[in-house]
Design a protein around this motif. Structure first.
Motif, PDB file in Angstrom:
ATOM      1  N   ASP A  97      21.593  37.574 -20.179  1.00  0.00           N
ATOM      2  CA  ASP A  97      21.535  37.852 -21.616  1.00  0.00           C
ATOM      3  C   ASP A  97      22.720  37.219 -22.336  1.00  0.00           C
ATOM      4  OD1 ASP A  97      19.226  39.314 -21.273  1.00  0.00           O
ATOM      5  OD2 ASP A  97      20.242  41.259 -21.224  1.00  0.00           O
ATOM      6  N   LEU A  98      23.886  37.266 -21.703  1.00  0.00           N
ATOM      7  CA  LEU A  98      25.074  36.660 -22.307  1.00  0.00           C
ATOM      8  C   LEU A  98      24.890  35.159 -22.478  1.00  0.00           C
ATOM      9  CD1 LEU A  98      27.983  36.785 -23.314  1.00  0.00           C
ATOM     10  CD2 LEU A  98      28.743  36.711 -20.918  1.00  0.00           C
ATOM     11  N   ARG A  99      24.307  34.519 -21.499  1.00  0.00           N
ATOM     12  CA  ARG A  99      24.054  33.074 -21.600  1.00  0.00           C
ATOM     13  C   ARG A  99      23.105  32.770 -22.753  1.00  0.00           C
ATOM     14  NH1 ARG A  99      22.331  30.994 -15.766  1.00  0.00           N
ATOM     15  NH2 ARG A  99      22.209  29.000 -16.890  1.00  0.00           N
ATOM     16  N   LEU A 146      25.043  33.134 -25.991  1.00  0.00           N
ATOM     17  CA  LEU A 146      25.975  32.029 -26.201  1.00  0.00           C
ATOM     18  C   LEU A 146      25.237  30.757 -26.596  1.00  0.00           C
ATOM     19  CD1 LEU A 146      28.489  32.585 -23.265  1.00  0.00           C
ATOM     20  CD2 LEU A 146      28.991  32.751 -25.719  1.00  0.00           C
ATOM     21  N   ILE A 147      24.066  30.531 -26.012  1.00  0.00           N
ATOM     22  CA  ILE A 147      23.275  29.362 -26.386  1.00  0.00           C
ATOM     23  C   ILE A 147      22.865  29.449 -27.853  1.00  0.00           C
ATOM     24  CG2 ILE A 147      21.030  28.243 -26.033  1.00  0.00           C
ATOM     25  CD1 ILE A 147      21.356  28.964 -23.036  1.00  0.00           C
ATOM     26  N   PHE A 148      22.498  30.653 -28.286  1.00  0.00           N
ATOM     27  CA  PHE A 148      22.061  30.835 -29.673  1.00  0.00           C
ATOM     28  C   PHE A 148      23.225  30.793 -30.657  1.00  0.00           C
ATOM     29  CE2 PHE A 148      21.212  33.629 -33.312  1.00  0.00           C
ATOM     30  CZ  PHE A 148      20.079  33.017 -33.822  1.00  0.00           C
ATOM     31  N   LEU A 149      24.347  31.385 -30.292  1.00  0.00           N
ATOM     32  CA  LEU A 149      25.459  31.572 -31.226  1.00  0.00           C
ATOM     33  C   LEU A 149      26.485  30.450 -31.214  1.00  0.00           C
ATOM     34  CD1 LEU A 149      26.161  35.390 -30.692  1.00  0.00           C
ATOM     35  CD2 LEU A 149      24.992  34.324 -32.636  1.00  0.00           C
ATOM     36  N   MET A 158      19.973  26.915 -20.301  1.00  0.00           N
ATOM     37  CA  MET A 158      19.129  28.085 -20.442  1.00  0.00           C
ATOM     38  C   MET A 158      18.865  28.695 -19.072  1.00  0.00           C
ATOM     39  SD  MET A 158      17.604  30.014 -22.650  1.00  0.00           S
ATOM     40  CE  MET A 158      17.538  28.998 -24.133  1.00  0.00           C
ATOM     41  N   PRO A 159      19.017  30.026 -18.917  1.00  0.00           N
ATOM     42  CA  PRO A 159      18.868  30.628 -17.597  1.00  0.00           C
ATOM     43  C   PRO A 159      17.443  30.606 -17.055  1.00  0.00           C
ATOM     44  CG  PRO A 159      19.163  32.312 -19.281  1.00  0.00           C
ATOM     45  CD  PRO A 159      19.427  30.990 -19.940  1.00  0.00           C
ATOM     46  N   ALA A 161      15.754  39.082 -29.250  1.00  0.00           N
ATOM     47  CA  ALA A 161      15.942  40.518 -29.382  1.00  0.00           C
ATOM     48  C   ALA A 161      16.125  41.192 -28.030  1.00  0.00           C
ATOM     49  CB  ALA A 161      14.760  41.135 -30.115  1.00  0.00           C
ATOM     50  N   ALA A 162      15.538  40.623 -26.989  1.00  0.00           N
ATOM     51  CA  ALA A 162      15.650  41.207 -25.656  1.00  0.00           C
ATOM     52  C   ALA A 162      17.020  40.985 -25.049  1.00  0.00           C
ATOM     53  CB  ALA A 162      14.580  40.617 -24.740  1.00  0.00           C
ATOM     54  N   SER A 163      17.752  39.993 -25.536  1.00  0.00           N
ATOM     55  CA  SER A 163      19.085  39.677 -25.007  1.00  0.00           C
ATOM     56  C   SER A 163      20.204  40.037 -25.968  1.00  0.00           C
ATOM     57  CB  SER A 163      19.166  38.179 -24.683  1.00  0.00           C
ATOM     58  OG  SER A 163      18.173  37.796 -23.763  1.00  0.00           O
TER      59      SER A 163
END
Length: 257
Positions: free
Chosen positions: A7-9, A12-15, A22-23, A31-33
Motif C-alpha cells: 500500500d505504501l508503494r 508513493l507512486i501516486f503522490l 507498481m507492486p 482507496a484500498a491503499s
C-alpha cells in the motif's frame, strides 16, 4: 506488513515522482491503499529534511536552505498538491456556479487567484520554517516538516471519505471512497508518526495545537468545497493537504520556536 508495504508503494507512486515500480500488474484502487497516505507523507517529509540538512552542511543560510528544500519537495511530488490548491483557488474564486467552477478547476491554465494562493502558501511555509530553523534549530525543523507532511496527507483520506465525488470522472472518482477502517488506519498511522517525531522537540500542548490547526484548515476547505461544488475532486484533496500543511507549519512557528 507485506500488505502495508504494498500500500505504501502505491501511495508513493501516486503522490510522488520517485522511481518506484507498481507492486502488482493490476494496481488496486487508490482507496484500498490510502491507509498508507500518512506514511508516504512521512517519507516525503524525511526526504525534504535531508535536503535541508545537506544544504546546511554546504553552509547555505537557513532561508536559502529552506527555499531549496521546498523546491526539492515540489520536484519530488510533481507539485501535485500545489496544482490542486491553485486550481481550487481559481475555481472557487472565479466561478459563478457549480458547473463553471468545475470547468475552471479542470482548465490547465492558472489564473490570478491561483497565483496568489501559491505565493501565499509558499511564503508562509518559507517564513515559518526559516523562523523555526533560526530560533530552534535544524532538528525541530526536520520534526515539524515530517510531522506536517504525514498528518496533512492523511487529511486527504478524510476528504475522500467525507465528501462525495463532485464529478463522475477524474482522479478522485477513480480512486474510490475509502471505508471507515481505511480512514481509521490512515489517521492512526499518521498520528503515530506525528507524535513520534515531535515528542523530542515539542510539548504535548504544542503538538495538539499543530494538529488542531491542520484539522481546522482541512475541514474549512472541505466545507467550502461541499458548498461550492457539492463534493470533492482530486484538486480539492490536494488543496486540503496544502492548506493543512501550511496551517500546521505556521502554528509550529508560533509555538515551538
Amino acid at each position: 506488513m507485506a500488505q502495508w508495504l504494498s500500500d505504501l508503494r502505491v501511495c508513493l507512486i501516486f503522490l510522488t515522482r520517485l522511481p518506484i515500480a507498481m507492486p502488482d500488474a493490476t494496481p488496486p484502487a487508490l482507496a484500498a491503499s490510502a491507509r498508507a497516505f500518512g506514511l508516504a507523507g512521512a517519507i516525503i517529509g524525511a526526504l525534504a529534511a535531508l535536503v535541508y540538512g545537506t544544504a546546511q552542511a554546504l553552509a547555505l543560510p537557513a532561508g536559502v536552505a529552506v527555499a531549496v528544500m521546498l523546491a526539492a519537495t515540489a520536484l519530488a511530488t510533481g507539485a501535485l498538491h500545489e496544482d490542486g490548491l491553485a486550481d481550487c483557488a481559481d475555481g472557487f474564486g472565479g466561478g459563478q456556479a457549480r458547473e463553471s467552477r468545475l470547468a475552471i478547476m479542470r482548465d490547465s491554465r492558472i489564473g490570478s487567484y491561483g497565483v496568489i494562493a501559491l505565493i501565499l502558501a509558499f511564503f508562509i511555509r518559507w517564513s515559518a520554517l526559516t523562523h523555526i530553523a533560526g530560533t530552534a534549530g535544524g532538528w525541530p525543523l526536520a520534526a515539524v516538516v515530517i510531522a506536517a507532511a504525514a498528518l496533512s496527507r492523511a487529511a486527504m483520506v478524510v476528504a475522500l471519505w467525507a465528501l462525495p465525488a463532485a464529478r463522475a470522472d477524474g482522479r478522485s472518482a477513480e480512486a474510490g471512497r475509502p471505508g471507515r477502517s481505511t480512514l481509521a488506519q490512515a489517521a492512526g498511522a499518521a498520528f503515530i508518526v506525528f507524535v513520534a517525531v515531535l515528542w523530542p522537540v515539542a510539548a504535548f500542548s504544542a503538538m495538539a495545537t499543530m494538529a488542531l490547526a491542520g484539522l481546522a484548515a482541512g475541514l474549512a476547505v472541505m466545507a467550502l468545497s461541499r458548498r461550492l461544488i457539492g463534493g470533492q475532486t482530486g484538486d480539492v484533496c490536494g488543496a486540503v493537504q496544502a492548506v493543512a500543511e501550511v496551517a500546521m507549519v505556521a502554528a509550529a512557528a508560533a509555538i515551538i520556536a
